[in-house]
Design an enzyme around this catalytic site. Structure first.
Site, short mmCIF file in Angstrom:
data_model
loop_
_atom_site.label_atom_id
_atom_site.label_comp_id
_atom_site.label_asym_id
_atom_site.label_seq_id
_atom_site.Cartn_x
_atom_site.Cartn_y
_atom_site.Cartn_z
N ASP A 19 3.53 47.15 87.34
CA ASP A 19 2.09 46.86 87.49
C ASP A 19 1.17 47.62 86.53
O ASP A 19 0.08 48.05 86.93
CB ASP A 19 1.66 47.14 88.94
N LYS A 90 3.25 39.20 91.67
CA LYS A 90 3.59 39.39 93.07
C LYS A 90 2.36 39.75 93.89
O LYS A 90 1.32 40.14 93.35
CB LYS A 90 4.63 40.51 93.21
N CYS A 127 3.35 51.14 95.24
CA CYS A 127 4.32 50.21 94.64
C CYS A 127 5.56 50.92 94.11
O CYS A 127 6.68 50.43 94.27
CB CYS A 127 3.65 49.40 93.54
#
Length: 214
Positions: A19, A90, A127
């Protein structure tokens, strides 16, 4: 559920980039240093042909992967195969979405080797943590690169890194992991990897000063 495997020596490396997107530039603690570390690893592992697994979080809202990384996500020559094995958008916090899971080896099946997942990205306590725990639960080994992960709040990093170490991940540095992947100064890629390390010496020092104190 696969048996949790403690990380030891790197045998089957793969780079997981979590990310690193445009909208986070002014939000994440020391974000530029995370990018320089990730770029260094991408450059240094080109000659090792290390596979890359990449995710974005809600790309439509948070933007594409940062532009600094994109030159290293495609083959340097037309004849080469892409190292990029996954580029998945996602909503889950973990990188290990059902789509990603299908692309990864399953160590519980005969003939499929566990990965040594080299993990960089954001945010450490969300994450990165959930990705690490999911990889460990599947029997993979995880190397959290301390100079390559961060969060919006600097204090969250230390708590998360300690938790991940306790959970079975190895916390290490970008330089440490690169030379472990080589293992031998006689390796064919030694000159290329060590050249990148020398070239980025000052950037690495700055990243470690900012991010390695946990």
């Amino acid at each position: 559920m696969a048996t949790l495997t403690r990380a030891t020596r790197i045998r089957n490396p793969a780079l997981f980039i979590c990310d690193l997107q445009e909208k986070f530039r002014n939000v994440i603690y020391e974000f530029p240093k995370v990018i320089t570390t990730t770029t260094k690893i991408l450059r240094a592992t080109q000659s090792l042909n290390t596979p890359i697994y990449l995710t974005t979080q809600n790309r439509a809202r948070l933007g594409d992967t940062v532009s600094e990384l994109t030159p290293y996500l495609s083959p340097s020559q037309p004849s080469q195969n892409s190292r990029l094995k996954a580029d998945i958008d996602k909503t889950l916090f973990s990188m290990i979405t059902p789509e990603m899971d299908k692309l990864l080896p399953n160590p519980s099946r005969q003939g499929e080797q566990a990965l040594d997942a080299i993990l960089v990205g954001i945010e450490t306590h969300i994450c990165v943590t959930q990705t690490t725990l999911d990889l460990l639960s599947r029997g993979h080994r995880v190397y959290v690169i301390v100079d390559g992960v961060s969060s919006a709040n600097a204090e969250e990093r230390a708590v998360a890194v300690q938790r991940l170490r306790d959970a079975g991940a190895t916390v290490t540095t970008s330089e440490g992991v690169l030379f472990e992947m080589l293992g031998d100064a006689g390796h064919a890629a030694f000159k290329q990897v060590s050249g990148v390390v020398k070239e980025t010496k000052e950037e690495t020092r700055g990243a470690l000063e900012a991010l390695a104190r946990i």
